[in-house]
Design an enzyme around this catalytic site. Structure first.
Site, mmCIF file in Angstrom:
data_model
loop_
_atom_site.group_PDB
_atom_site.id
_atom_site.type_symbol
_atom_site.label_atom_id
_atom_site.label_comp_id
_atom_site.label_asym_id
_atom_site.label_seq_id
_atom_site.Cartn_x
_atom_site.Cartn_y
_atom_site.Cartn_z
ATOM 1 N N ARG A 72 0.843 -0.903 0.489
ATOM 2 C CA ARG A 72 0.148 -0.061 0.053
ATOM 3 C C ARG A 72 1.006 0.973 -0.130
ATOM 4 O O ARG A 72 1.785 1.450 1.309
ATOM 5 C CB ARG A 72 -1.267 -0.114 1.481
ATOM 6 C CG ARG A 72 -1.136 0.932 1.607
ATOM 7 C CD ARG A 72 -2.706 1.112 -0.102
ATOM 8 N NE ARG A 72 -3.794 2.147 0.149
ATOM 9 C CZ ARG A 72 -3.705 3.647 0.617
ATOM 10 N NH1 ARG A 72 -3.046 4.166 -0.254
ATOM 11 N NH2 ARG A 72 -4.699 4.932 0.417
ATOM 12 N N GLU A 80 -12.266 4.557 -4.780
ATOM 13 C CA GLU A 80 -11.978 3.313 -4.540
ATOM 14 C C GLU A 80 -12.192 2.710 -5.584
ATOM 15 O O GLU A 80 -13.001 3.006 -6.441
ATOM 16 C CB GLU A 80 -13.062 2.874 -3.164
ATOM 17 C CG GLU A 80 -13.481 1.262 -3.129
ATOM 18 C CD GLU A 80 -11.966 1.181 -2.575
ATOM 19 O OE1 GLU A 80 -11.297 -0.293 -2.991
ATOM 20 O OE2 GLU A 80 -11.262 1.340 -1.654
ATOM 21 N N ARG A 123 -0.852 -5.343 5.017
ATOM 22 C CA ARG A 123 -0.420 -5.315 3.645
ATOM 23 C C ARG A 123 1.051 -4.191 4.653
ATOM 24 O O ARG A 123 0.515 -3.591 5.033
ATOM 25 C CB ARG A 123 -1.043 -3.939 2.937
ATOM 26 C CG ARG A 123 -2.313 -4.758 2.787
ATOM 27 C CD ARG A 123 -3.108 -3.519 1.808
ATOM 28 N NE ARG A 123 -4.184 -2.805 2.685
ATOM 29 C CZ ARG A 123 -4.817 -1.720 1.906
ATOM 30 N NH1 ARG A 123 -5.252 -1.956 0.828
ATOM 31 N NH2 ARG A 123 -5.515 -0.572 2.884
#
Length: 358
Positions: A72, A80, A123
């Protein structure tokens, strides 16, 4: 901060890492040769990765240390596209495409970590440097496809992203465009324009047109309310891209449109009631007239069915009887002493009466 300065900061950070690695290996002073060697050493370390695939505008999968990890980008947020509960957001596909261009499959990158290496989803949180040393996090913002965001305590790449974001705002790029219809500012303009058109002019004088106007307002105001809620929540990338003053101006415009539309709806309801009252009164009068007509017809029928009425009495004309004078009957003689005075004889000389003395 300008784009060139931002790139310089990234280059300095990258060179610093390379120098540190070179010193750790060779113990020599930092110079051009040592930096090149250190860079090679760094590329061979666990911070080097290979792009496997891009997930969306700020997330990709990389191969590193013999396995794959989801990375990320730190301090930048893009629209999104992967939420299963909502459609892809405006400019989300464009952000994904841009990251695919920055990070082609198979390309090598360096993942630079901050204080907290992982997020709650597991992540890897990183600043991503491409083969030319560019900070990809900032490049996404520079194209106007992402906004600065803090992932506390990770602030390492926040300022370069902010500087790139401001460049995009100045250039009206991406999220800052005034011509992309799906962006909030344009949506606010269209929604309020529609409300303005629906509240303009006098109210219709029939229920059909009033209902059409009311239905249009319901749809338009639903959009206005949703946009206002999103603006006030300020939890979407698109609204976060606006200056507070611009966002407040948009909210004010939405508030005014909502008030105008709601007022028009109230007026429509009142007009419909007035029309209903008029119709009810007309129906009442019509019913009264119909009842009166029915009563009149019934009375006429009753009269028609009555037995014949005899002719009105006409008295006979009055004929006065002919005058017949009564027969004269002389008075009977008055008893008493014999009259010796003057006598007045009736015509014919057969009867007389005493004559009065003159």
């Amino acid at each position: 901060m300008s784009s060139s300065k931002s790139r310089q900061l990234v280059a300095i950070k990258f060179a610093g890492l390379a120098t540190a690695a070179a010193l750790a290996i060779s113990g020599c002073n930092a110079n051009t040769t040592n930096r090149d060697a250190a860079t090679a050493s760094l590329n061979a370390s666990k911070n080097e990765a290979v792009v496997v695939r891009v997930i969306d505008g700020d997330t990709f999968v990389a191969s590193a240390g013999g396995g794959e990890k989801t990375v990320r980008l730190l301090n930048v947020d893009t629209p999104e596209t992967k939420d299963p509960n909502v459609p892809a957001e405006c400019m989300g596909p464009e952000a994904t495409k841009a990251l695919e261009e920055f990070l082609p499959v198979g390309s090598k990158v360096v993942l630079e970590l901050d204080k907290e290496p992982l997020d709650k989803y597991g992540r890897t949180l990183a600043g991503v440097l491409d083969s030319s040393g560019r900070l990809v996090n900032a490049e996404v913002a520079r194209k106007g496809l992402g906004v600065p965001v803090l992932f506390e305590p990770n602030r390492k790449f926040y300022q370069p992203v902010v500087d790139a974001f401001e460049e995009a705002r100045t250039a009206a790029a991406g999220l800052h465009s005034t011509s992309i219809a799906c962006l909030p500012a344009q949506q606010v303009q269209e929604a309020t324009k529609l409300v303005d058109s629906l509240v303009a002019g006098p109210l219709a004088d029939n229920n059909l047109d009033l209902d059409k106007g009311h239905a249009g307002l319901v749809t338009a105001l639903a959009t206005v309310v949703a946009l206002k809620a999103a603006a006030e929540a300020n939890n979407l990338v698109h609204w976060a891209a606006y200056e507070p003053s611009q966002r407040n101006a948009l909210v004010t415009r939405l508030t005014s449109a909502n008030a105008a539309g709601s007022g028009r709806q109230t007026a429509i309801v009142a007009k419909k009631k007035a029309l209903a009252d008029v119709a009810a009164e007309a129906a009442r009068q019509a019913a009264d007239a119909a009842a009166a007509a029915a009563a009149q017809a019934a009375e006429a029928e009753r009269v028609r069915n009555l037995p014949p009425v005899p002719a009105p009495y006409v008295p006979p004309a009055y004929v006065p009887p002919a005058y017949v004078p009564p027969a004269y009957v002389p008075p009977a003689p008055v008893p008493g002493p014999k009259y010796t005075g003057p006598r007045c004889y009736a015509p014919g000389g057969k009867s007389w009466t005493p004559c009065s003395k003159k």
